[in-house]
Design an enzyme around this catalytic site. Structure first.
Site, mmCIF file in Angstrom:
data_model
loop_
_atom_site.group_PDB
_atom_site.id
_atom_site.type_symbol
_atom_site.label_atom_id
_atom_site.label_comp_id
_atom_site.label_asym_id
_atom_site.label_seq_id
_atom_site.Cartn_x
_atom_site.Cartn_y
_atom_site.Cartn_z
ATOM 1 C CB SER A 82 -0.929 -0.062 1.180
ATOM 2 O OG SER A 82 -1.652 1.220 1.256
ATOM 3 C CE LYS A 89 -2.994 -2.554 -0.426
ATOM 4 N NZ LYS A 89 -3.797 -2.284 -1.690
ATOM 5 C CG HIS A 118 -4.800 -0.689 4.144
ATOM 6 N ND1 HIS A 118 -4.995 -0.314 2.975
ATOM 7 C CD2 HIS A 118 -3.935 0.102 4.751
ATOM 8 C CE1 HIS A 118 -4.316 0.908 2.722
ATOM 9 N NE2 HIS A 118 -3.574 1.065 3.860
ATOM 10 C CG ASN A 119 -7.010 -1.422 -0.160
ATOM 11 O OD1 ASN A 119 -6.277 -1.213 0.523
ATOM 12 N ND2 ASN A 119 -6.886 -1.382 -1.582
ATOM 13 C CD GLU A 142 -7.401 3.393 0.477
ATOM 14 O OE1 GLU A 142 -6.388 2.813 0.953
ATOM 15 O OE2 GLU A 142 -7.824 3.531 -0.545
#
Ligand code: NBP
Length: 479
Positions: free
Chosen positions: A128, A182, A185-186, A189
């Protein structure tokens, strides 16, 4: 063979990652791209990098020291499979293939299993930080075997972002664990961005302040507990003036937000794991809602509230919005970490949640001051069942909840959509409730489907004979 690491795929991400690798002491970088022009361009534009270019996969493999280690940065999906197949042909047992693209974690699990059968290691690594992060230091979330981490660890540590002296990379867990983390994480976000957008919208419509004035508010917020990359860039975007019209850029950008799918994956996965990531889901749906102009065009005729939205005490309102944003953000992270824990349990990964919060402190899009507090919370109690109940977050929620409620009420009364603010508050009230109307839902399920229920006062499983004399019987558990 003189390179210790190779990169396959030299579009923006791959070429920046290759340059980052080459800039670190001790690395010699072999490069390969399907079409050779990109390789030639990179070599000629960056002679300082000392790249070892290859025209074929065979040449690429020959230029790598053993165990050969290569990072793939190509389009996710079919192209990634094609590159893996080609590398497997020229690599040997013990070598390491890393997929640094945005793969969907079930694909990574499948690929790891298939590649492992050849004796080659396969590591799915979430990366990222966008283009800039790839060049200067991303946050890296590698999965894969312990064996591959021995070679890969020092290389990835050499290129990762540094936060408070520590590289933003850790061996997340086996096979698809890195891409799973990940993905979440997105998802976080998405929630973070939507919450910031709702805060902006409420302040703008409530106070009539210009984007440039609101930029100053965000810049101020960035000095406190909300300090984060996303708040920082929000101020930059709001300050930007369109060269063509002289208007704030945000006013000339079409109000339709795109998505590449990682938010949807996070929500789909959460649904199948049974984890309520309502903030992330609302943020994902908010983008979908925005992107249906044909529906929005006809729905415009529907009425809103009769009364005009007037904020009497601007400063107090803005502070309320700040606290609502912070509280909702705590919920989004709490939900995201819940999903990681549930994923780890489902797929058998041993994921250290505190270590994840630490590697998100630098390099990645959700980097924020606040991640230190998450690390503290898990350091104190690695088994913490609900992140937001950790003392630091519980205090912030206690401090912010009255403001949060006022903001959600105001948004509803003013007819301003605040789906992430309000769903986060509902989650908060749901999870802390003494008793939920789920009891009624279970009663309804028993009524039409004989799905049975449990009682608060004795063990066992029960069913009411709704279509008969409505007496209760002990039943088989069909929850
Ligand atoms: P792209 O996703 O645009 O992919 C272009 C690269 O894929 C080129 O090198 C292209 O080679 C190669 N490629 C394709 Br397309 N099909 C191929 C095939 N069949 N065999 C071999 N190579 C093939 O590049 P990107 O934007 O640099 O992104 C790379 C990865 O990083 C993606 O998975 C993306 O999702 C991820 N990404 C992450 C971030 C982030 O913030 N972490 C940002 C952007 C992208 P060619 O030159 O010969 O066409």
């Amino acid at each position: 063979a003189s390179a210790n690491i190779g990169v396959v795929g030299l579009a923006v991400m791959g070429s920046n990652l290759a340059r980052n690798l080459a800039s670190r002491e001790g690395n010699t970088v072999a490069i390969f791209n399907r079409s050779y022009e990109k390789t030639e361009t990179l070599v000629s534009e960056h002679p300082e990098a000392g790249f070892i270019p290859a025209q074929t996969y065979r040449e690429f493999a020959d230029s790598l020291q053993k165990p050969r280690t290569a990072i793939i940065m190509v389009k996710a999906g079919g192209p990634t499979d094609a590159v893996i197949d080609s590398l497997v042909e020229v690599f040997e047992p013990g070598d390491i293939i890393v997929d640094g693209g945005n793969a969907y974690f079930p694909d990574t699990i499948r690929r790891e299993k298939a590649v492992r059968e050849t004796g080659i290691n396969f590591v799915g690594a979430g990366i990222s930080g966008g283009e800039e992060g790839a060049l200067t230091g991303p946050s890296i979330m590698p999965g894969g075997s312990d064996e591959s981490w021995i070679t890969l660890g020092p290389i990835l540590k050499s290129i990762a972002a540094i936060a408070e002296g520590e590289p933003c990379v850790t061996h997340v867990g086996h096979d698809g664990a890195g891409h799973f983390v990940k993905m979440v994480h997105n998802g976080i976000e998405y929630a973070d961005m939507q919450l910031i957008a709702e805060a902006y919208d409420l302040i703008r419509r409530g106070t009539g302040k210009s984007p440039a004035e609101i930029a100053e508010i965000f810049a101020e917020w960035n000095k406190g507990e909300l300090e984060s990359y996303l708040i920082e860039i929000t101020a930059e975007v709001l300050r930007q003036v369109d060269a063509e019209t002289g208007k704030p850029l945000v006013d000339v950008i079409l109000d339709q937000a795109g998505a590449k799918g990682t938010g949807a994956w996070t929500v789909q996965t959460a649904l199948s794991l049974g984890v309520p990531v309502s903030g992330i889901a609302e943020a994902t749906f908010a983008r979908s809602l925005s992107s249906h102009p044909e529906q929005r065009e006809v729905a415009r005729a529907l009425p809103g509230p009769d009364e005009e939205f007037v904020v009497t005490d601007e400063a107090a309102f803005i502070e309320d919005v700040r606290l609502a944003l912070y509280a909702s953000k705590i919920v989004a992270y709490s939900q995201g970490f819940d999903e990681i824990r549930a994923g780890a349990a489902e797929y058998g990964w041993n994921i250290d949640l505190g270590a994840i919060s630490k590697i998100w402190r630098g390099g990645c899009i959700i980097r924020a001051q606040f991640l230190n507090r998450i690390a503290d919370a898990y350091a104190e109690n690695p088994e913490l069942p609900v992140l937001m109940t950790a003392p630091y977050f519980a205090e912030a929620l206690t401090r912010g909840q009255a403001s949060w409620r006022r903001v959600v009420v105001t948004a509803a009364q003013a007819g301003i959509p605040a789906p992430a603010f309000s769903s986060s508050l509902s989650y908060y009230d749901g999870i802390r409730a003494d008793r939920l109307p789920a009891a009624l839902v279970q009663g309804q399920r028993d009524f039409f489907g004989a799905h049975t229920y449990k009682r608060i006062d004795k063990p066992g499983t029960f069913h009411t004979q709704w279509s008969g004399d409505r007496t209760e019987i002990e039943a088989e558990d069909t929850h």
